[in-house]
Design a protein around this motif. Structure first.
Motif, mmCIF file in Angstrom:
data_model
loop_
_atom_site.group_PDB
_atom_site.id
_atom_site.type_symbol
_atom_site.label_atom_id
_atom_site.label_comp_id
_atom_site.label_asym_id
_atom_site.label_seq_id
_atom_site.Cartn_x
_atom_site.Cartn_y
_atom_site.Cartn_z
ATOM 1 N N LEU A 238 2.694 30.428 140.113
ATOM 2 C CA LEU A 238 0.887 29.537 139.876
ATOM 3 C C LEU A 238 0.188 29.977 140.841
ATOM 4 O O LEU A 238 0.554 29.064 141.967
ATOM 5 N N ARG A 239 -0.941 29.922 140.678
ATOM 6 C CA ARG A 239 -1.260 30.333 142.152
ATOM 7 C C ARG A 239 -2.800 29.487 141.906
ATOM 8 O O ARG A 239 -3.580 29.606 140.739
ATOM 9 N N ASP A 240 -3.357 29.320 142.874
ATOM 10 C CA ASP A 240 -3.778 27.580 142.947
ATOM 11 C C ASP A 240 -5.114 28.378 144.169
ATOM 12 O O ASP A 240 -4.484 29.608 144.725
ATOM 13 N N VAL A 241 -5.815 27.980 144.925
ATOM 14 C CA VAL A 241 -6.942 28.571 145.589
ATOM 15 C C VAL A 241 -6.118 28.261 147.207
ATOM 16 O O VAL A 241 -6.200 29.076 147.676
ATOM 17 N N HIS A 242 -5.600 27.267 146.890
ATOM 18 C CA HIS A 242 -4.474 27.443 147.879
ATOM 19 C C HIS A 242 -3.562 28.473 148.369
ATOM 20 O O HIS A 242 -3.535 28.916 149.710
ATOM 21 N N GLY A 243 -3.063 28.796 147.088
ATOM 22 C CA GLY A 243 -2.143 29.521 147.118
ATOM 23 C C GLY A 243 -2.808 31.019 147.829
ATOM 24 O O GLY A 243 -1.709 31.929 148.311
ATOM 25 N N VAL A 244 -3.853 31.209 146.934
ATOM 26 C CA VAL A 244 -4.352 32.517 147.103
ATOM 27 C C VAL A 244 -4.793 32.321 148.176
ATOM 28 O O VAL A 244 -4.782 33.918 148.548
ATOM 29 N N SER B 283 -1.752 33.660 150.572
ATOM 30 C CA SER B 283 -1.539 34.604 150.563
ATOM 31 C C SER B 283 -2.416 36.100 151.141
ATOM 32 O O SER B 283 -1.803 36.877 151.552
ATOM 33 N N HIS B 284 -3.781 35.504 151.047
ATOM 34 C CA HIS B 284 -5.042 36.743 151.706
ATOM 35 C C HIS B 284 -4.679 37.072 153.048
ATOM 36 O O HIS B 284 -4.566 37.853 153.034
ATOM 37 N N THR B 285 -3.518 36.161 153.545
ATOM 38 C CA THR B 285 -3.237 35.887 155.187
ATOM 39 C C THR B 285 -2.060 36.514 155.551
ATOM 40 O O THR B 285 -1.789 36.047 156.856
ATOM 41 N N ASN B 286 -1.266 36.619 154.028
ATOM 42 C CA ASN B 286 -0.063 36.551 154.843
ATOM 43 C C ASN B 286 0.797 37.759 153.892
ATOM 44 O O ASN B 286 1.283 37.919 153.029
ATOM 45 N N GLU B 287 1.058 38.673 154.425
ATOM 46 C CA GLU B 287 1.210 40.067 153.506
ATOM 47 C C GLU B 287 3.003 39.822 153.333
ATOM 48 O O GLU B 287 2.726 39.973 151.875
ATOM 49 N N ARG C 151 -3.900 12.765 153.673
ATOM 50 C CA ARG C 151 -3.951 12.811 154.938
ATOM 51 C C ARG C 151 -2.120 14.256 155.091
ATOM 52 O O ARG C 151 -2.570 14.933 155.784
ATOM 53 N N ARG C 152 -2.001 14.479 153.656
ATOM 54 C CA ARG C 152 -1.285 15.863 153.716
ATOM 55 C C ARG C 152 -2.335 16.727 153.338
ATOM 56 O O ARG C 152 -1.681 18.074 153.009
ATOM 57 N N LEU C 153 -3.565 16.631 152.460
ATOM 58 C CA LEU C 153 -3.949 17.380 151.212
ATOM 59 C C LEU C 153 -4.961 18.106 152.060
ATOM 60 O O LEU C 153 -6.413 19.019 151.591
ATOM 61 N N TRP C 154 -5.581 17.452 152.920
ATOM 62 C CA TRP C 154 -7.119 17.831 153.719
ATOM 63 C C TRP C 154 -7.387 18.879 153.877
ATOM 64 O O TRP C 154 -8.453 19.488 153.402
ATOM 65 N N ARG C 155 -6.298 19.291 154.645
ATOM 66 C CA ARG C 155 -6.762 20.641 154.539
ATOM 67 C C ARG C 155 -7.419 21.585 153.926
ATOM 68 O O ARG C 155 -7.886 22.500 154.050
ATOM 69 N N ARG C 156 -6.456 21.913 152.896
ATOM 70 C CA ARG C 156 -5.762 22.281 151.595
ATOM 71 C C ARG C 156 -7.803 22.820 151.126
ATOM 72 O O ARG C 156 -8.257 23.445 150.631
ATOM 73 N N TYR C 157 -8.382 21.043 150.983
ATOM 74 C CA TYR C 157 -9.087 21.725 150.258
ATOM 75 C C TYR C 157 -10.570 21.616 150.990
ATOM 76 O O TYR C 157 -10.809 21.133 150.077
ATOM 77 N N LEU D 284 -9.954 25.200 153.408
ATOM 78 C CA LEU D 284 -9.167 26.395 152.857
ATOM 79 C C LEU D 284 -9.863 26.796 151.860
ATOM 80 O O LEU D 284 -10.498 27.524 151.470
ATOM 81 N N ALA D 285 -10.537 26.087 151.172
ATOM 82 C CA ALA D 285 -11.372 25.434 149.390
ATOM 83 C C ALA D 285 -12.598 26.129 150.368
ATOM 84 O O ALA D 285 -13.326 27.339 149.579
ATOM 85 N N PRO D 286 -13.836 25.592 151.084
ATOM 86 C CA PRO D 286 -14.905 26.778 150.851
ATOM 87 C C PRO D 286 -15.021 27.583 151.775
ATOM 88 O O PRO D 286 -15.544 28.681 151.202
ATOM 89 N N LEU D 287 -13.503 27.887 152.152
ATOM 90 C CA LEU D 287 -13.552 29.142 153.003
ATOM 91 C C LEU D 287 -13.175 30.231 151.609
ATOM 92 O O LEU D 287 -14.048 31.722 151.472
ATOM 93 N N PHE D 288 -12.638 29.755 150.960
ATOM 94 C CA PHE D 288 -12.331 30.636 149.183
ATOM 95 C C PHE D 288 -13.797 30.821 148.888
ATOM 96 O O PHE D 288 -14.226 31.823 147.825
ATOM 97 N N VAL D 289 -14.399 29.841 148.685
ATOM 98 C CA VAL D 289 -15.460 29.797 147.741
ATOM 99 C C VAL D 289 -16.095 31.123 147.926
ATOM 100 O O VAL D 289 -16.925 31.936 147.987
#
Length: 257
Positions: A44-50, A53-57, A229-235, A238-243
């Motif tokens: 089940l793929r969200d922005v974080h997972g994309v 995966s985009h950077t991990n072969e 504390r756990r999710l700040w880096r994800r959102y 990573l989220a702005p980089l995804f955009v």
């Protein structure tokens, strides 16, 4: 969706394959797999997972091998719809409810593997209360450390011996994806789902965002406020980089069309 496998068609976002499904399509495919005794795993793929995966072969290859990679995050749904695909959000918590309902009709049992101590048990109890007649084959919580080979075999044997056809895996991304890919072939006729946060939602440890926030793609904000504390880096990183990267991808698609 043709043939014995009946895996749904896919498109790619940042080279990560995403299945072109609605919730109804996903449930129809899962029903087919269970009834035919086909062992598959579902990401089940969200922005974080994309972004991971985009950077991990290796993680990208796992998604290539998955039976289905559902569009969990609304940004993925919006991108695919803009490309003309008929898709809807298929997130972990909603998929759990729909598969539980399906299992009552086809007689498939559930196993819950993962979460913090007590979480899998509470999740199974919550769902049993919500769906009278639901068959729980078992639950297990591995320690929060790398397992020894013997420990890993013991857990897999417990799941296999339970006879469960539906295995919910809550080890967080990407750990749960690695686990499903490694063990799907050992769990004959079972469909494995990496649902992560759904364990915390159904155990009552974390409250899910209100429906209006989910519909407007703001569930990330609710989760960030709940677990900063756990999710700040994800959102916040990573989220702005995804955009940025997905926006550039869509621009290139339009200019080369």
């Amino acid at each position: 969706m043709q043939g014995f496998d009946r895996s749904p068609p896919r498109d790619r976002i940042l080279n990560v394959p995403i299945s072109l499904v609605t919730m109804a399509d996903a449930i129809d495919t899962i029903k087919h797999w269970i009834e035919q005794g086909v062992s598959r795993f579902v990401c089940l793929r969200d922005v974080h997972g994309v972004m991971l995966s985009h950077t991990n072969e290796e993680l990208l290859r796992i998604h290539e091998d998955a039976g289905m990679v559902t569009p969990d995050g609304m940004p993925l749904v919006w991108i695919l719809r803009k490309r003309g695909h008929d898709v809807s959000r298929v997130c972990g918590a909603d998929l759990v409810l729909n598969v539980c309902e399906l299992s009552l009709k086809i007689g498939a049992s559930h196993f819950f593997y993962g979460g913090k101590p007590g979480v899998a048990e509470r999740m199974s109890r919550t769902l049993s209360e919500r769906f009278p007649g639901l068959t729980i084959a078992g639950h297990a919580t591995p320690p929060f450390r790398p397992l020894t080979d013997e420990e890993d075999r013991t857990f897999v044997r417990k799941i296999r011996d339970s006879g469960a056809k539906i295995v919910w895996v809550g080890l967080s991304t990407p750990k749960q994806e690695y686990w499903m890919k490694k063990h799907v072939g050992e769990l004959d006729g079972a469909v494995l789902f990496g649902v992560g946060a759904a364990f915390d939602f159904f155990s009552g440890d974390v409250r899910r965002a209100p429906i209006w926030m989910q519909n407007f793609g703001l569930e990330w904000l609710h989760r960030l406020c709940s677990e900063p504390r756990r999710l700040w880096r994800r959102y916040l990183i990573l989220a702005p980089l995804f955009v940025l990267r997905s926006g550039l991808q869509e621009l290139r698609r339009r200019t080369t069309a």
